[in-house]
Enzyme design. Sequence first.
Site, short mmCIF file in Angstrom:
data_model
loop_
_atom_site.label_atom_id
_atom_site.label_comp_id
_atom_site.label_asym_id
_atom_site.label_seq_id
_atom_site.Cartn_x
_atom_site.Cartn_y
_atom_site.Cartn_z
N ALA A 1 -17.14 -28.89 5.91
CA ALA A 1 -16.31 -28.79 4.72
C ALA A 1 -15.46 -27.52 4.71
O ALA A 1 -14.44 -27.47 4.05
CB ALA A 1 -17.19 -28.81 3.46
N CYS A 2 -15.89 -26.49 5.42
CA CYS A 2 -15.21 -25.21 5.28
C CYS A 2 -15.23 -24.44 6.57
O CYS A 2 -16.29 -24.14 7.11
CB CYS A 2 -15.89 -24.38 4.18
SG CYS A 2 -15.21 -22.73 3.98
N GLY A 3 -14.05 -24.04 7.05
CA GLY A 3 -13.96 -23.28 8.28
C GLY A 3 -14.16 -21.80 8.07
O GLY A 3 -14.16 -21.03 9.02
N CYS B 1 -16.70 -20.50 5.81
CA CYS B 1 -17.94 -20.23 5.11
C CYS B 1 -18.66 -19.03 5.71
O CYS B 1 -18.84 -18.94 6.92
CB CYS B 1 -18.84 -21.46 5.15
SG CYS B 1 -18.13 -22.89 4.33
#
Length: 273
Positions: free
Chosen positions: A113-115, A117
Site C-alpha cells: 500500500a505504501c512505498g 512506510c
Amino acid sequence: MTRATARRRVVRLRGDGRSTRPDALAAEEPLEIRLGGEPLTVTMRTPGQDFDLVAGFLVGEGLVHTADELAALRYCAGTDEAGANTYNVVDATLRTPGALPLSAHRNLLTTSACGLCGRDTVDAVRTHVRHKVADDPLTVPPALLYGLPDRLREAQRTFESTGGLHAAGLFDPATGELLCAREDVGRHNAVDKVVGWALRAGRLPLTGHVLLVSGRASFELTQKAALAGVPLLAAVSAPSSLAVDLAEELGLTLVGFLRGEGANVYTRPDRIS
C-alpha cells in the site's frame, strides 16, 4: 492462471439470492530484495516482472542510474513446503557498491500500500535527482493526453479478471504509443516495474516521456518519476499536497483527474500545448 492471480470460492449475494462460485483474486506475495547477498528490504507485490521491480526499486533508492551500473539480478534460494523454489527472493549485484540506500531510513517490511512506510522524515526521501526534468522541453496536446487512460486500461489484463490491481504505463507523447505497462497490487511497485523495464532496456533517463498511473499521484510516485527523468506524471485520480509540492520544486508537470476529456494540471502547465 498465472501466479499473478489466485482462485478462491466465494458466496455471491445478489438481492435475496446467493450462489457459490470461483473468483479470481490478485496475487500478493512477499519479495525479499537482497543487495550483494545482504538483505535490503521486503516488499509485498504481485508476482511477475520481478527483475523489473527490483531494478526500478534500486533506481528509486538512488543506487542505480544506468543499466551499466547493475551487474546482475538473480533468484536466490527460497522454497515452499514441497521444496519448490518460490521465486520470492531476488539478489541484485552492483558494479560499484553505492551509498547507504533510502531503505535504511524505513522498516524492513514495505507493504503493497505504501512505498514510504517507516521513513523517519520527509527529508530522508528527498534524494538527489540526477536528471533535471525542469529543463525537459516536452509538450503534449490535450487530445493526446485524454486518450492515454483508455490505452492503459486495454493493457490491464489481470485487472480485467480480478479488479484488484494498480497499473502504470509509459507513453511516447509524439504518437501516444504505450511503450510499457505493468500491473501490481502496489502503486509504487507498478511504477518500479515500468522504471526497471526502462533501465534494463537502456532507456534511462526517460526524457520526453509521459508516465500514467491508474490511481492517485502520491509523493513517492512523483519522486520515482523524477529519479527516472520523467517530465510529466499523470494520474486518473487526485495528487497529494506533498506530490504537488515536490513536482513544483523539481519542475515536473503533474496532472491529476485525467478522465474523459478533462484533467487538472497542478504544476508546469506550459507543457500542455
